[in-house]
Design a protein around this motif. Structure first.
Motif, short mmCIF file in Angstrom:
data_model
loop_
_atom_site.label_atom_id
_atom_site.label_comp_id
_atom_site.label_asym_id
_atom_site.label_seq_id
_atom_site.Cartn_x
_atom_site.Cartn_y
_atom_site.Cartn_z
N GLY A 138 0.82 -1.20 0.00
CA GLY A 138 0.00 0.00 0.00
C GLY A 138 0.85 1.25 0.00
O GLY A 138 2.06 1.20 0.21
N PRO A 139 0.25 2.42 -0.25
CA PRO A 139 1.00 3.67 -0.35
C PRO A 139 1.57 4.10 0.99
O PRO A 139 0.97 3.89 2.04
N ALA A 140 2.72 4.67 0.94
CA ALA A 140 3.33 5.20 2.17
C ALA A 140 2.67 6.53 2.53
O ALA A 140 2.26 7.30 1.68
N GLN A 141 2.54 6.77 3.81
CA GLN A 141 2.06 8.06 4.28
C GLN A 141 3.27 8.98 4.33
O GLN A 141 3.70 9.41 5.39
N GLY A 142 3.80 9.23 3.17
CA GLY A 142 5.06 9.95 3.10
C GLY A 142 4.90 11.35 2.54
O GLY A 142 3.80 11.89 2.48
N PRO A 143 5.99 11.94 2.12
CA PRO A 143 5.97 13.33 1.72
C PRO A 143 5.37 13.55 0.34
O PRO A 143 5.29 12.64 -0.48
N ASP A 144 4.98 14.79 0.12
CA ASP A 144 4.58 15.24 -1.20
C ASP A 144 5.86 15.74 -1.88
O ASP A 144 6.47 16.71 -1.43
#
Length: 229
Positions: A138-144
């Motif tokens: 799943g997608p990381a809750q990371g930076p834009d």
């Protein structure tokens, strides 16, 4: 001994100076392969993988026990070659990307378009690692992350116009809007940091990259396999 794989000779004195200042007990073995970057730009990084592995294997044969790839375009290919090479292989921008991955809005500044995708992918990879995630979960809750390629900068670099190159990079950095951190995607950009006026932190890769390579070297020396040569 750490082997450094460069795609421009300008990096040799930079990393020698960093070694002299921070790690005087470490020996560096420089290999400069301009042709690898030229071919990677034309055909893609995967096209140079066999030649890259051959260059690193040669460096290990000359006594290197750790490798640092200073080219961001080739960094992922270099790290993937570690098993074939037989020693730790680090891309120079990984420690920098790990710092950037902890911020919400990341701007990547590059002089060469082929550097953008590997750099952005690396920041997201480090964000997943920070979040305890793995690829495919799943997608990381990371930076834009957004990227800017500095128009005309690479041409100045190739022409030997170092001042014009650094000035163009610094101007592009100062023109950026919303960002919590700015990443200079290529090691050759490092001296542009001193020319910027932005209040936003600007990260470059040479010093932290060499520190990471030294740490990998020490860990390899302490391991049973490393201690037996």
């Amino acid at each position: 001994m750490i082997a450094l794989l460069h795609t421009s000779p300008v990096h040799v004195p930079v990393f020698d100076a960093l070694r002299d200042r921070d790690h005087p007990d470490v020996e560096l073995l420089h290999t400069v392969r301009v042709d690898l970057l030229e071919r990677a730009v034309d055909e893609g990084p995967d096209a140079v993988a066999p030649a890259l592995v051959d260059a690193l294997v040669d460096a290990v044969g000359r006594g290197a026990t750790s490798v640092l790839c200073t080219c961001s375009t080739l960094g992922a290919i270099a790290e993937a070659s570690a098993v074939a090479v037989g020693v730790p292989v680090l891309r120079v921008d990984r420690p920098m990307a790990a710092v950037a991955a902890g911020r919400r809005r990341v701007a990547v500044v590059a002089a060469l378009a082929s550097t953008v995708e590997p750099t952005v992918a690396l920041i997201h990879e480090e964000a997943r690692a920070r979040a305890g995630q793995q690829d495919g979960l799943g997608p990381a809750q990371g930076p834009d992350v957004h990227a800017v390629v500095v128009d005309g900068a690479w041409e100045r670099f190739l022409a030997g116009d170092r001042k014009g190159y650094l000035d163009a990079v610094a101007a592009a950095v100062d023109a950026l809007g919303d960002a919590d951190v700015i990443v200079l995607a290529q090691a050759s950009m490092a001296d542009a940091v001193e020319r910027t006026r932005t209040p936003v932190p600007v990260l470059s890769s040479p010093r932290s990259g060499l520190q990471g390579a030294v740490a990998a070297l020490r860990a390899h020396q302490r391991s049973p396999r490393g201690s037996t040569g």
